[in-house]
Structures are given as structure tokens and as C-alpha cells.
Design a protein around this motif. Structure first.
Motif, mmCIF file in Angstrom:
data_model
loop_
_atom_site.group_PDB
_atom_site.id
_atom_site.type_symbol
_atom_site.label_atom_id
_atom_site.label_comp_id
_atom_site.label_asym_id
_atom_site.label_seq_id
_atom_site.Cartn_x
_atom_site.Cartn_y
_atom_site.Cartn_z
ATOM 1 N N ILE A 172 24.819 67.180 53.075
ATOM 2 C CA ILE A 172 24.198 68.104 53.544
ATOM 3 C C ILE A 172 23.496 68.979 52.232
ATOM 4 O O ILE A 172 22.290 69.293 52.097
ATOM 5 N N LEU A 192 33.160 71.763 58.479
ATOM 6 C CA LEU A 192 32.659 70.363 58.184
ATOM 7 C C LEU A 192 33.452 69.634 57.223
ATOM 8 O O LEU A 192 34.323 70.083 56.396
ATOM 9 N N THR A 226 26.306 78.102 58.145
ATOM 10 C CA THR A 226 25.192 77.562 59.395
ATOM 11 C C THR A 226 25.705 76.493 60.245
ATOM 12 O O THR A 226 25.101 76.720 61.592
ATOM 13 N N ARG A 227 26.541 75.788 59.688
ATOM 14 C CA ARG A 227 26.760 74.498 60.579
ATOM 15 C C ARG A 227 28.206 74.406 61.111
ATOM 16 O O ARG A 227 28.421 73.701 61.827
#
Length: 542
Positions: free
Chosen positions: A43, A35, A31-32
Motif C-alpha cells: 500500500i 494490516l 484508514t484501512r
């Protein structure tokens, strides 16, 4: 980053295979985007040790890429294609058993269960200790590695190809003096692609080494045996399953089935024999066509029991297989229809006594058949007629569409709007003036194949996700869950007569539902293979 439907399906697959913690980490990455570890810990809310352990599991199973950037340091990214490939693991094991036997299937199964393994670790997990059995499994490992069904796992396989491609392109562009032209940029991109493919090919060749030859004092027979088996598998190399090689067999089976549907069983036998001759040289589903083969090689692949003449109308009842094969190759190559439409419907190219199977043409036709089937199901015969018109002629305005398909404008307009709402067709604006006033603009309808295939593929991923959720809901129902837990007991697993009649009926109903859901999942996965693997979302289509 993957779209929403693909991301949800990947999270569901990882949850079913590895549990909720790894699925939460994968969901954050999907979704992001990519990372670093610190942000991933913040998160997800898990402890750093837990996150690191989950990351190691995902990397071991080739589900995560890691790269180093100047801003964030080392970052992690989900390998979406590798995750979606886990839906075909059962097919890969079945293919290994069909091709090389039960020992090879067990080897592929244990590697799929552990991501990547060394040959001694494979034998350890299989529990092989007897010398004779070790020899059988060692030969199976050598056969799988030498035929590229297993490939070495190197450091390059854990780095995203996109990062390497960007790096190589920037290195080539830095060599350009002055302002780069379009030709120089294209050449730099081609050089970077060639370098990436060369590195991947060199990395896959790792795993076999030359065996030391015996001293000259030995007998000639033994020396000959050593020369034949001078390549041995390295025990220090980690091996993983080569999905591309197994996907080749799925593609070939689809081509054979398409030939049987288009013509008859005799034509499917001929094209199956042609594919079998070049099967060892087929390494990827991205190949445009097969290697050229002679008609004599096709004859050798057919047995005397194959009745090819039954599918042909010939003047003489007794004809040889060579004559029948020549007739079938003429049909498969559309020799009687040398028009563009005929060339688009060919299966093979047959000329100068050499035969080549046209993978790209057949794949394009299979993708178009999926598009037409979706259009017929959603919009009926009228929508299919309009779609075929736009596919064959190109861009047309509403009046031309109405005239050619012989429908009233009031009937064509809602069908065009419905097709556009489902992204099966698109519009092209052609303004008459520079101000782009809508009243002075032509609106042409056409089929954007890349967009249409992307939308259909997203819906297929959504269907696979719903099938998985339905299977989990059926399995977690109270009465089914209780019976499944009882069946896992050691005494019940040995003697199922300990189950009551009601419990056996519940178990039988659950097995029937699971079987139907599995068949549905296999059919949807076959359509996904046609759209995604047999062409990069229709980019190569006309």
C-alpha cells in the motif's frame, strides 16, 4: 479504527515528530485498519527495509500494537490514545520538575524522546559521568519508579487490550456448558476484565527488586539505612512514562479551579489540601472518588499564612482553621441542599468525620458545562434553555418543550432542528401502531450524551489539526523559513545581533504567533481532557 478527524490529527502528530515516511505508514493503518507487513509494503510503496525500520521506531515509541491472527498472521495497529497523548508531553515534563526537581524532569524528557529506556541508558543519554551527579539522577529514577510515574514496559504493553479482552472472554465462554444465559455471559465478561486488570497490575510492579541486606557485622546505623532503602531499580528493565499518573494532576488542577469558580479561593485551598493528602494513592483518572481522609489531615496541609476566614461570613472574627475548613466542607458537600440537584453539585462527600472527593460527580458536571457552552455559542440562549430542559426532564415532545420553555411552537421548531443537526439532541420514535406510520408516531426529543460528546470531541480534534496546520504554514512561509534557518547557524545562535532589524522583527512576529497558537492548543486540549479522560465519552452519565 479512528474517525476521520482523529486519524488526520494522529497522522499530523506522527509527521511532526518522526517525519513523512512514518506518517504515511500510520495513515495507511488508520484508514484501512490493522494490516500485516506485506500489505503495508504494497500500500505504501516503500521498500520492505524502510517499512520495517519505521515500524520499529513506532513500536519503540509505543505507537503501534502488534497481534497475531489466524488469517493474516502478525498484524499491526495504531495506538491512537498513545499518539494523542503526545500533545501533553510538555505538561508532563513541567509536572515532573514541579514535583521532583530538575533531575526528574530531565529523566522524563529523555524517556519521552526515546519511548522507553533502561536506567543505564538514561544516564548515558543525559551524559552523566560524575559519581555525585550519578547519585542524584539515580535517586530521581528510584523516586519516579517507586511513585509509579515511570512503569515497566513489558510484552503485554505491546498487545492491544481489546485482543486480550476478546481472547479471555472466549476462554471463559468456552467453559460454559450448554446454551449460555445473559447472566453467565455477563459473569464471563467480568472475569475477563478482572483478569486483564490483574495482569496489567502485575506487569506494572516489575522494575523494583529487593536489595541484598548487609551482613550482621555492620553498625546499627548503616543497617537501618539499608533497611530503609532495600528496593532498588533493576537495570535490565525498560521503563516508560506512566501517563495515567500525570493525568491525575491535570484532573486535580481542574477540580481546584472549578471549586474556585463555584465558591472562592478558600474553598479551592481546602479541596486542594484534600487532594494532596490522597495524591500518592491516586493512580488513574478512572477512579470514582478518593480515599477517605480525616479533617485533621486537611488541616496539616494548610499553612498558617492561608487566610480561610476571609471567604466566610462568621459571627466571630477570630476563628481557627478547623472551624473554617468544616464550614467549607459543608459548602462543598452541599449540606444545606440534600436534594438530587444538590447532590449533583457536590465536590466532596462529608460524613462521620471522613472526607472523600467525588471525582465522578465533578467530571460529569464539567462535561455538562462544556456541552452547555457549545450550545450557547452555536444556538444562543434559546438553544441552551431547551437543552437544559431536556437534560433535567428527559424525553419530551415538541408541544411539551414549547409549553415549558414558554416559547411559541413556530420558534421552538427551528431551534430543535438546528440542535438535532449538530447532534446535540436526538429523537426517539414511539409508534402508535405496528406499521410504524409516521402520521401515527410520537417523536420525543432528548439528549443523547454519548452522541453529543462524541461529535464535540471530533470537532475538537479537527480544531487541533487546524492549529497544527496553521503553525506549519506560518513556519514554512518564505521569509520566516529563511530567518529560522539563519538562526540555526552556529555563529548566529551565539550572537543574534548578526541578524538585521528586519529579520529580528520577522522572528519576533513568528514567536508571537507560535505563542498564541500554543495557548489555543492548550485550551482545546484541556477541553479534550474533560470530555475524553474524565469519562469514557459520557457513558457513565445519567
Amino acid at each position: 479504527m479512528a474517525d476521520s478527524h482523529t486519524g488526520r490529527l494522529c497522522v499530523q502528530i506522527i509527521h511532526s515528530h518522526f517525519g513523512p515516511i512514518t506518517s504515511a505508514i500510520s495513515s495507511a493503518l488508520l484508514t484501512r485498519g490493522r494490516l500485516p507487513l506485506s500489505q503495508l509494503v504494497r500500500i505504501t510503496g516503500y521498500k520492505p527495509r524502510t517499512v520495517i525500520s519505521s515500524i520499529l521506531v513506532l513500536i519503540q515509541h509505543n505507537l503501534l500494537w502488534h497481534a497475531r491472527t489466524e488469517e493474516d498472521g502478525e498484524v499491526l495497529e495504531v495506538n491512537v490514545d498513545e499518539c494523542l497523548m503526545r500533545l501533553r508531553f510538555g505538561t508532563f515534563v513541567w509536572q515532573a520538575e514541579r514535583l521532583f526537581g530538575k533531575a526528574a524532569a530531565e529523566i522524563v524528557q529523555v524517556i519521552l524522546d526515546h519511548g522507553k529506556l533502561r536506567p543505564p541508558d538514561i544516564l548515558f543519554h543525559l551524559g552523566i559521568y560524575e559519581p555525585k551527579t550519578i547519585t542524584v539522577y539515580t535517586q530521581a529514577i528510584h523516586k519516579l519508579v517507586s511513585t509509579s510515574y515511570l512503569k515497566a514496559s513489558t510484552i503485554l504493553s505491546h498487545v492491544s487490550p481489546r485482543d486480550k479482552r476478546i481472547q479471555y472472554e472466549s476462554e471463559e465462554k468456552s467453559k460454559i456448558v450448554g446454551f449460555p444465559t445473559a447472566k453467565e455471559l455477563r459473569e464471563a465478561k467480568e472475569v475477563a476484565e478482572a483478569r486483564l486488570r490483574r495482569e496489567e497490575a502485575e506487569a506494572e510492579q516489575v522494575g523494583l527488586k529487593r536489595k541484598a541486606k548487609e551482613p550482621p557485622g555492620h553498625r546499627a546505623a548503616k543497617r537501618k539505612l539499608v533497611e530503609e532503602e532495600e528496593d532498588v531499580v533493576e537495570d535490565t528493565v525498560y521503563f516508560r512514562v506512566n501517563f495515567d499518573k500525570f493525568n491525575v494532576h491535570i484532573r486535580n488542577s481542574l477540580i481546584v479551579k472549578a471549586a474556585a469558580e463555584r465558591f472562592n479561593e478558600g474553598a479551592s485551598l481546602v479541596i486542594q489540601s484534600a487532594l494532596k493528602v490522597t495524591e500518592s494513592s491516586q493512580t488513574s483518572v478512572a477512579e470514582v472518588r478518593s480515599d477517605p481522609i480525616s479533617m485533621a489531615n486537611i488541616v496539616l496541609q494548610l499553612s498558617s499564612n492561608d487566610d480561610l476566614a476571609s471567604g466566610l461570613v462568621l459571627s466571630s472574627k477570630k476563628v481557627s482553621n478547623s472551624t473554617c475548613i468544616k464550614e467549607y466542607l459543608g459548602m462543598l458537600s452541599s449540606a444545606d441542599n440534600p436534594t438530587p440537584a444538590g447532590r449533583a453539585g457536590t465536590f466532596v462527600s462529608f460524613g462521620s468525620s471522613k472526607v472523600q472527593v467525588e471525582f465522578e460527580i465533578v467530571g460529569r458536571r464539567l462535561r455538562r458545562r462544556v456541552l452547555e457552552a457549545v450550545t450557547r455559542e452555536r444556538h444562543g440562549v434559546r438553544g441552551l434553555r431547551i437543552l437544559r430542559l431536556l437534560l433535567d426532564t428527559g424525553k419530551l415532545d415538541e408541544k411539551q418543550v414549547s409549553k415549558v420553555v414558554m416559547m411559541a411552537p413556530k420558534d421552538v421548531r427551528p431551534v430543535l432542528a438546528a440542535l438535532a443537526a449538530d447532534s446535540l439532541i436526538s429523537t426517539q420514535e414511539v409508534p402508535k401502531s405496528a406499521d410504524r406510520n409516521p402520521t401515527r408516531t410520537y417523536y420525543l426529543w432528548y439528549v443523547d450524551l454519548h452522541k453529543a460528546y462524541s461529535v464535540i470531541l471530533g470537532n475538537l480534534y479537527k480544531t487541533l489539526y487546524n492549529v497544527g496546520m496553521r503553525r506549519r504554514a506560518e513556519m514554512e512561509a518564505n521569509e520566516v523559513k529563511a530567518v529560522l534557518e539563519k538562526r540555526e547557524r552556529s555563529d548566529v545562535s551565539q550572537d543574534e545581533s548578526l541578524l538585521s532589524r528586519l529579520e529580528r522583527d520577522i522572528l519576533q512576529g513568528w514567536e508571537e504567533k507560535r505563542k498564541r497558537l500554543t495557548v489555543l492548543e492548550m485550551r482545546v486540549e484541556e477541553t479534550v481532557f474533560i470530555l475524553k479522560d474524565l469519562g469514557v465519552l459520557g457513558i457513565n452519565d445519567d
